[in-house]
Scaffold this active site. Structure first.
Site, PDB file in Angstrom:
ATOM      1  N   LYS A  43     -32.502  13.191  24.851  1.00  0.00           N
ATOM      2  CA  LYS A  43     -31.189  12.569  24.616  1.00  0.00           C
ATOM      3  C   LYS A  43     -30.611  13.049  23.281  1.00  0.00           C
ATOM      4  CE  LYS A  43     -33.736   8.703  22.662  1.00  0.00           C
ATOM      5  NZ  LYS A  43     -34.450   7.477  23.019  1.00  0.00           N
ATOM      6  N   ARG A 137     -33.168  -5.553  24.525  1.00  0.00           N
ATOM      7  CA  ARG A 137     -32.076  -4.616  24.282  1.00  0.00           C
ATOM      8  C   ARG A 137     -31.469  -4.237  25.624  1.00  0.00           C
ATOM      9  NH1 ARG A 137     -33.538   1.046  21.356  1.00  0.00           N
ATOM     10  NH2 ARG A 137     -34.449   1.356  23.404  1.00  0.00           N
ATOM     11  N   TYR A 253     -18.272  18.753  -7.753  1.00  0.00           N
ATOM     12  CA  TYR A 253     -17.429  17.563  -7.888  1.00  0.00           C
ATOM     13  C   TYR A 253     -17.981  16.584  -8.906  1.00  0.00           C
ATOM     14  CZ  TYR A 253     -14.459  18.494  -3.809  1.00  0.00           C
ATOM     15  OH  TYR A 253     -13.544  19.022  -2.933  1.00  0.00           O
ATOM     16  N   MET A 301     -18.455  18.891   1.195  1.00  0.00           N
ATOM     17  CA  MET A 301     -18.340  18.813   2.656  1.00  0.00           C
ATOM     18  C   MET A 301     -18.858  20.077   3.340  1.00  0.00           C
ATOM     19  SD  MET A 301     -14.967  18.127   5.000  1.00  0.00           S
ATOM     20  CE  MET A 301     -14.560  16.551   4.294  1.00  0.00           C
TER      21      MET A 301
HETATM   22  C1  PLP Z   1     -35.780   7.594  22.796  1.00  0.00           C
HETATM   23  C2  PLP Z   1     -36.733   7.062  23.770  1.00  0.00           C
HETATM   24  C3  PLP Z   1     -38.043   7.559  23.845  1.00  0.00           C
HETATM   25  C4  PLP Z   1     -38.607   8.530  22.837  1.00  0.00           C
HETATM   26  O1  PLP Z   1     -38.922   7.837  21.653  1.00  0.00           O
HETATM   27  P1  PLP Z   1     -39.551   8.550  20.360  1.00  0.00           P
HETATM   28  O2  PLP Z   1     -39.829   7.422  19.441  1.00  0.00           O
HETATM   29  O3  PLP Z   1     -38.508   9.464  19.845  1.00  0.00           O
HETATM   30  O4  PLP Z   1     -40.767   9.260  20.805  1.00  0.00           O
HETATM   31  C5  PLP Z   1     -38.849   7.104  24.868  1.00  0.00           C
HETATM   32  N1  PLP Z   1     -38.400   6.181  25.747  1.00  0.00           N
HETATM   33  C6  PLP Z   1     -37.157   5.648  25.678  1.00  0.00           C
HETATM   34  C7  PLP Z   1     -36.741   4.627  26.668  1.00  0.00           C
HETATM   35  C8  PLP Z   1     -36.287   6.063  24.690  1.00  0.00           C
HETATM   36  O5  PLP Z   1     -35.075   5.523  24.607  1.00  0.00           O
END
Ligand code: PLP
Length: 350
Positions: A43, A137, A253, A301
Site C-alpha cells: 500500500k 479501527r 534561510y 523546499m
Molecule cells: C499495513 C498493514 C500491514 C503491514 O504492516 P507492517 O507493520 O508495515 O509490517 C499488514 N496488515 C495490514 C492489515 C496492514 O494494514
C-alpha cells in the site's frame, strides 16, 4: 501538426533502490514465518518505494499475496501480477468499488456485514475478511462472527491485525486467541494475523500467511530483527553547485548557520518538498567518496546545502547519498520508520 513532446531529462534526485536487499528481506521474513508463507503489504505505493518496482521483485522471489489500502492503488499492479493475488484492505465502501473489484478480479477485504452485503449484491466471488480483534479501527466486530451472512462469502484469507506487535504487550496473546476463535467459526481458506513485527512473536501467531510491510523496505520494527533486515532505499541527489564560503558568512534561510572558518559547500537538488524534512537541518548528513557530508543551514523546499570542506574529491555533478538507515533516522528525528519511508516525494526518480 502534432508536436512531439520532448522527453523530460532525468531529475537531479533519485531514490536509490536495492532490489537484492528487498528480495533478501522478503526471503528472511518468509523463513521467519515458519510454515506460513509471507505476502507483502505494498500500500501507499509500496511504502513510498514505488509499487511498480517492488512488486515484480517480490513476485520473482516467490511472493503471491499483495495488499493495498485503496482501490486507486490497484491499476498500478494489474499489469505486474495476477489480479487474484491483490487484496484491497479498505474493502468495498461503495457499489462502484464492488463493481470495480468484480471487473478487475482483485479481492476486496470485507470489513463489515454491510460490505459483505454490498459484495454479494455486486456478484461476489473470492474475497478476504478482516476481523477486528482489538484495534477498534476497521474490521468485522467479534460480536458478529456468528452471523449467517458470512457463510455466503467465499473467503480466502481470514485476517486480523495486531495492535502492538513491536513491543511485549498483554494484548498480543489476547488478539491471537480472538483471531483463532474467529477462524474456528468462519469458513475460510487461509488464516493471517502478522504484520512485520508480529512474525517475531512465534508460530502460534503465524497461521497460513503473514503480511509484512515496513520490514520489507528496511524498517526494523523490533530489536531482534536488526541483524536480519537490510536497507532498501537511499535518497540521492546531484550537486548542482559548489561554492566557497568565507568565515563569518551565513548559509541558507534565516541565517541559522554561520561558517566558523572558510568552507567549501555543495548545493543539492533535494528539499523538504521531497520529504527530506526540515528537521534534518541540524542532524542530517550525506556521504560520497567515503566521506560524511553534514547538512549546513536550513533544508529548503527544493535544496539543501552540505559541507564539502573535508571532501575535496567531490565535485559539481557528483551524486551524494543521504544517511537514511531507517532505525537510525527514526532515532535521530523522532519520526517513525513508516513516516520516513512514505514521506519521500514524487520528484524522486524511481
Ligand atoms: C499495513 C498493514 C500491514 C503491514 O504492516 P507492517 O507493520 O508495515 O509490517 C499488514 N496488515 C495490514 C492489515 C496492514 O494494514
Amino acid at each position: 501538426m502534432v508536436k512531439m513532446r520532448p522527453d523530460v531529462p532525468a531529475p537531479a534526485l533519485r531514490l536509490g533502490f536495492d532490489p537484492d536487499a528487498l528480495k533478501a528481506n522478503w526471503q528472511a521474513l518468509d523463513h521467519l514465518s515458519g510454515n506460513a508463507r509471507a505476502g507483502a503489504a505494498v500500500k501507499a505505493d509500496g511504502y513510498g518505494v514505488g509499487a511498480r518496482q517492488v512488486v515484480p521483485v517480490l513476485h520473482a522471489a516467490g511472493c503471491h499475496d499483495f495488499f493495498v489500502a485503496h482501490w486507486s492503488e490497484v491499476p498500478d499492479l494489474l499489469d505486474v501480477v495476477a489480479p487474484g493475488s491483490v487484496s484491497v484492505l479498505h474493502g468495498p465502501l461503495t457499489d462502484a468499488d464492488a463493481a470495480f473489484a468484480v471487473a478487475c478480479g482483485v479481492k476486496p477485504v470485507i470489513n463489515s456485514l454491510d460490505q459483505a452485503r454490498r459484495w454479494l449484491a455486486a456478484g461476489g466471488g473470492r474475497c478476504d475478511l478482516m476481523v477486528d480483534t482489538g484495534m477498534n479501527r476497521l474490521g468485522l466486530p467479534l460480536s458478529q462472527i456468528g452471523d449467517d451472512l458470512l457463510a455466503s462469502l467465499d473467503i480466502d484469507v481470514l485476517m486480523s491485525h495486531l495492535v502492538s506487535a513491536e513491543e511485549p504487550s498483554d494484548i498480543n496473546p489476547i488478539q491471537c486467541k480472538r483471531w483463532r476463535d474467529a477462524c474456528a467459526v468462519i469458513p475460510h481458506q487461509r488464516s493471517s494475523l502478522c504484520n512485520s513485527a508480529g512474525i517475531a512473536l512465534g508460530s502460534a501467531y503465524h497461521g497460513d500467511l503473514t503480511r509484512p510491510g515496513v520490514a520489507l523496505y528496511g524498517g526494523v520494527p523490533r530489536e531482534d530483527m536488526a541483524g536480519t533486515i537490510r536497507q532498501v532505499v537511499t535518497p540521492q541527489a546531484a550537486i548542482m553547485q559548489v561554492r566557497d564560503v568565507a568565515a563569518g558568512e551565513t548559509i541558507g534561510y534565516n541565517a541559522t548557520f554561520t561558517a566558523p572558518r572558510p568552507m567549501r559547500t555543495g548545493t543539492i537538488a533535494l528539499g523538504y518538498a521531497d520529504g527530506y524534512l526540515r528537521l534534518w537541518s541540524k542532524t542530517g548528513s550525506f556521504h560520497a567518496a567515503g566521506q560524511q557530508l553534514p547538512v549546513v543551514g536550513r533544508v529548503s523546499m527544493d535544496m539543501t546545502v552540505i559541507d564539502l570542506s573535508d571532501a575535496p574529491n567531490v565535485h559539481e555533478g557528483d551524486w551524494v547519498s543521504a544517511d537514511y538507515s531507517l532505525p537510525e533516522a527514526s532515532a535521530a528525528t523522532g519520526l517513525s520508520q513508516y513516516e520516513l519511508l512514505t514521506v519521500l516525494g514524487r520528484r524522486f526518480g524511481r
